[in-house]
Design a protein around this motif. Structure first.
Motif, mmCIF file in Angstrom:
data_model
loop_
_atom_site.group_PDB
_atom_site.id
_atom_site.type_symbol
_atom_site.label_atom_id
_atom_site.label_comp_id
_atom_site.label_asym_id
_atom_site.label_seq_id
_atom_site.Cartn_x
_atom_site.Cartn_y
_atom_site.Cartn_z
ATOM 1 N N ASN A 84 0.832 -1.200 0.000
ATOM 2 C CA ASN A 84 0.000 0.000 0.000
ATOM 3 C C ASN A 84 0.874 1.260 0.000
ATOM 4 O OD1 ASN A 84 -2.955 0.851 0.379
ATOM 5 N ND2 ASN A 84 -1.882 2.099 1.905
ATOM 6 N N ASN A 111 -1.209 3.386 -3.285
ATOM 7 C CA ASN A 111 -1.697 3.955 -2.026
ATOM 8 C C ASN A 111 -3.171 3.713 -1.750
ATOM 9 O OD1 ASN A 111 0.752 5.126 -1.269
ATOM 10 N ND2 ASN A 111 0.414 6.827 -2.682
ATOM 11 N N SER A 112 -3.913 3.291 -2.783
ATOM 12 C CA SER A 112 -5.336 3.057 -2.545
ATOM 13 C C SER A 112 -5.647 1.573 -2.422
ATOM 14 C CB SER A 112 -6.156 3.681 -3.677
ATOM 15 O OG SER A 112 -5.754 3.119 -4.909
ATOM 16 N N LEU A 113 -4.600 0.765 -2.293
ATOM 17 C CA LEU A 113 -4.799 -0.689 -2.306
ATOM 18 C C LEU A 113 -5.708 -1.158 -1.173
ATOM 19 C CD1 LEU A 113 -4.143 -3.558 -3.283
ATOM 20 C CD2 LEU A 113 -2.077 -3.491 -1.881
ATOM 21 N N ILE A 114 -5.357 -0.848 0.043
ATOM 22 C CA ILE A 114 -6.122 -1.390 1.175
ATOM 23 C C ILE A 114 -7.540 -0.842 1.171
ATOM 24 C CG2 ILE A 114 -6.254 -1.407 3.703
ATOM 25 C CD1 ILE A 114 -3.219 -1.789 3.728
#
Lengths: 467, 467
Positions: free
Chosen positions: B287, B292-295
């Motif tokens: 992440n 950065n928007s994975l989780i």
């Protein structure tokens, strides 16, 4: 409204007695008289059938006519305690929907017994029989036990490649994989097949082992295991050979001989115990129908500490047996690659428990095994079992670059396709070890089946790739 | 006596503070000054390194010289609370054994960052990096989640064959498997390749899907799943295509459209939740470093009920978007086989949640799908996800023999190699359904990686079968 289906494996729950239930499945048998008919229904979730009781005052003869062996039904009715022997509950049918018929003149699985040879020709249907249903459920539970064991012990599942340029152990006959048009092969100027035009730009084959790539995983992730198909193009038409089979190959960094033997024993016992704990009904059936000593043999494996037997000592025992008049088909002396008869003599007659044989002569083992200081033996660790002979083949790996290269050179092996493997010994090499288990061997042992073609859904053997 | 090794994943346990511990692993970095050196050691069990503190009064400079990035160590020492930032404990080294060095002039993974392209050439080593270690651990946990989900739900794992005579769905380019000598091909009298001399006595290929055999399992055992390698010989050099990939194909008897959609949603949510629960450190790393928007995206999938969207309605939405000026590379109208851009528009821009699209025009779907009464559509059920587009392709299967044969004839397909499949509709046919999930697609989604070659250990693509 349709009531929720209950799987037959869940229907024998006393809490359901007196409730209206719905089951779906295939007719195994039908019998009865003018007043009442009994249908044994099975849905594959268990070896046990649920008995459907059909009151002929409620259902017409015509309506019931298509309910023959193999037909598929949706039944609703009351679950009641059974009057008859052999089952504790049964369903008094209130409604029956026939999904599909199975013409008795055509459907091959009538209730009489079939030979396993016949059923191999009907591999698309044989999983509907008691024996093959049991075997395939046990196979599932063993596969799950393997994943669970490794997951619980911090191993990572590694999918090593199937299509490969390399020949993992010089293991011999491999299947070639190609997209070239065989009726119109491209050739190079010197008349050879032009593999630069093949899909991968090179000659490629199906893997015979994931071990070498597994070592790459172990020396990065610490402990890995593979569980995938493996291929051997051997012209062996025997009850022990498949051209396509499934292998489990764990590989562990920082593991040495004692740790490897402990892992092999703990792992195989876990699998056997898991089957005993999770497949009681299926094992009881196979124990009754296939092999009366099956469960005893499985429990026997759990009770005993495995013998750790250096090859040299094992050969002495076999030589003494020969001198005392025991006849082996193949005579034994130091250096012999032991055959199944020798392994079974040690396990079944001499020690009467499983044996881990270690420290084999280097000329009968693979190049990557760790060399002992005696200059003659290598740290192989094969687990020998009753009935089966070798069930696991393992070893500590030679982690010393110079020793490994010396052995490769002694064998006049090429290293061109192994550059990546050799780099593990160049860059942060570590002691490591691993083993291979042929999954079908394990399923054979746990089911008591005699032919390896009967423990995989769709066997591939010479001249047979049907289904 | 050597003390028991602790894996680094287990070393951050406060109960160990003040104890003498042993760790083994590979040097990630080394830094320090004239008085003290700090080595970050990793053993692959976790993304976290343990810091080894080396007091230069206890160790000689020469002795420490080979401790460079990539070297492998066996360290014993006292576990203490850390003085520094970023780690809670560290080991004060008392003894250090160097298993293997990694010459800085040769070892390719120095501490500077590498491009993923470069690391693909070093696939034998890339699992030693933070990113690929994380991806491979997550891949493992996802694989285990899949086995656990199906096992817990009463599905049986079925190993369908890899080498096959049949072409599962007419899916196109297949790899041929042969033991014939291509430099010396046997020919029949009419000049064709003589496959009677091939290993299986016939032309054989690598499977493109285990579904058809999976249906044989489902109509015997009730509910099965496959999880194995699958092959496509497509000349597609894209970030989305592999020639060899892993597929999961569950198949369930007595399941119909609503149940199939419920299963697809429950299953995929289970996998995503399992990863969030079991891979927190690795996901946090990805992440931070990859996406950065994975989780947030993973958690988003869990929160929403998936939209059930008939194809016809979906196309209306896309047509309206077109009319309002949204530019698609490929225009849409009823009958169009939707592209990833259309699927992602529906998921990411219109509904902002996952979509299960159902009831597709029959000309864009496979012959075996259940035909709707409208005569135009079939009961396909594809699950569409943000970023990925189609992640699951499923359908109810046509269980009616006559309807299935009519569709086969309409498509001018041969039935010779399908006789066994067709018999499932002849003998006790039942409603059934299933789906396929490309495992690497799931791993892509869960890791946030962009190229499918980076989520499988050793990718096979056109002109590449190395390692």
């Amino acid at each position: 409204m349709e009531i929720q289906r209950t799987k037959i494996v869940d229907i024998f729950d006393p809490a359901l007695v007196g409730k209206k239930v719905c089951v779906k499945g295939w007719v195994r048998t039908r019998r009865g008289n003018k007043h009442v008919q009994f249908v044994a229904l099975n849905d594959g979730s268990t070896i046990n059938n649920i008995q459907i009781v059909i009151d002929l005052e409620k259902f017409g003869d015509e309506e019931l006519k298509p309910i023959t062996t193999g037909a598929s039904l949706h039944v609703e009715g009351l679950l009641v305690e059974s009057q008859g022997k052999g089952q504790n509950v049964e369903i008094q049918a209130e409604s029956i929907e026939i999904y599909g018929t199975a013409d008795p003149a055509e459907y091959p699985l009538q209730k009489k017994g079939h030979t396993f040879e016949f059923l191999r020709e009907k591999a698309h249907l044989r999983m509907r029989t008691n024996t093959f249903g049991a075997v395939m459920r046990i196979r599932h539970h063993l596969a799950f036990a393997i994943h669970k064991y490794f997951n619980d012990h911090g191993f990572f599942y590694l999918n090593t490649p199937l299509i490969t340029e390399s020949d993992a152990e010089g293991a011999g006959d491999m299947f070639q994989v190609t997209t070239l048009d065989l009726d119109n092969l491209p050739k190079t100027d010197d008349g050879k097949v032009d593999y630069s035009q093949d899909f991968f730009g090179k000659h490629t084959s199906l893997t015979v082992s994931g071990q070498l790539e597994g070592e790459l995983g172990a020396t990065a992730l610490g402990a890995i295991y593979t569980f995938g198909p493996t291929f051997r193009a051997e012209q062996s038409n025997t009850p022990r050979h498949l051209a396509e089979f499934w292998m489990i190959e764990p590989e562990i960094a920082f593991l040495q001989l004692d740790g490897l033997m402990a892992l092999e024993e703990d792992f195989i016992k876990y699998c056997v115990k898991y089957a005993l704990d999770h497949c009681a009904d299926d094992l009881a059936f196979l124990n009754k129908m296939i092999d009366n000593s099956l469960i005893e043999r499985l429990e026997g494996v759990l009770k005993e500490d495995f013998v750790h037997l250096p090859y040299t000592e094992g050969v002495k025992i076999l030589e003494e047996a020969q001198q005392k008049g025991h006849k082996f088909e193949f005579p034994v002396s130091w250096g012999t690659d032991l055959a199944s008869e020798h392994e079974r003599y040690l396990v079944e007659e001499h020690f009467k428990k499983p044996v881990i044989m270690i420290n084999y002569p280097k000329d009968i083992k693979a190049f990557y095994m760790k060399q002992n200081d005696d200059g003659k033996t290598m740290q192989g660790t094969d687990v020998l079992f009753p009935q089966i002979g070798e069930i696991i083949g393992g070893s500590v790996r030679e982690e010393n670059y110079d020793k490994l290269m010396a052995e490769i050179n002694r064998r006049h092996m090429g290293t061109k396709s192994l550059w990546w493997y050799l780099e593990t010994r160049k860059f942060g090499t570590v002691p490591h070890a691993g083993f291979g288990l042929g999954f079908e061997r394990l399923v054979l042992f746990v089911t008591g089946m005699q032919n390896i073609r009967d423990v995989i859904p769709f066997p591939r053997t010479p001249n047979n790739a049907e289904f």
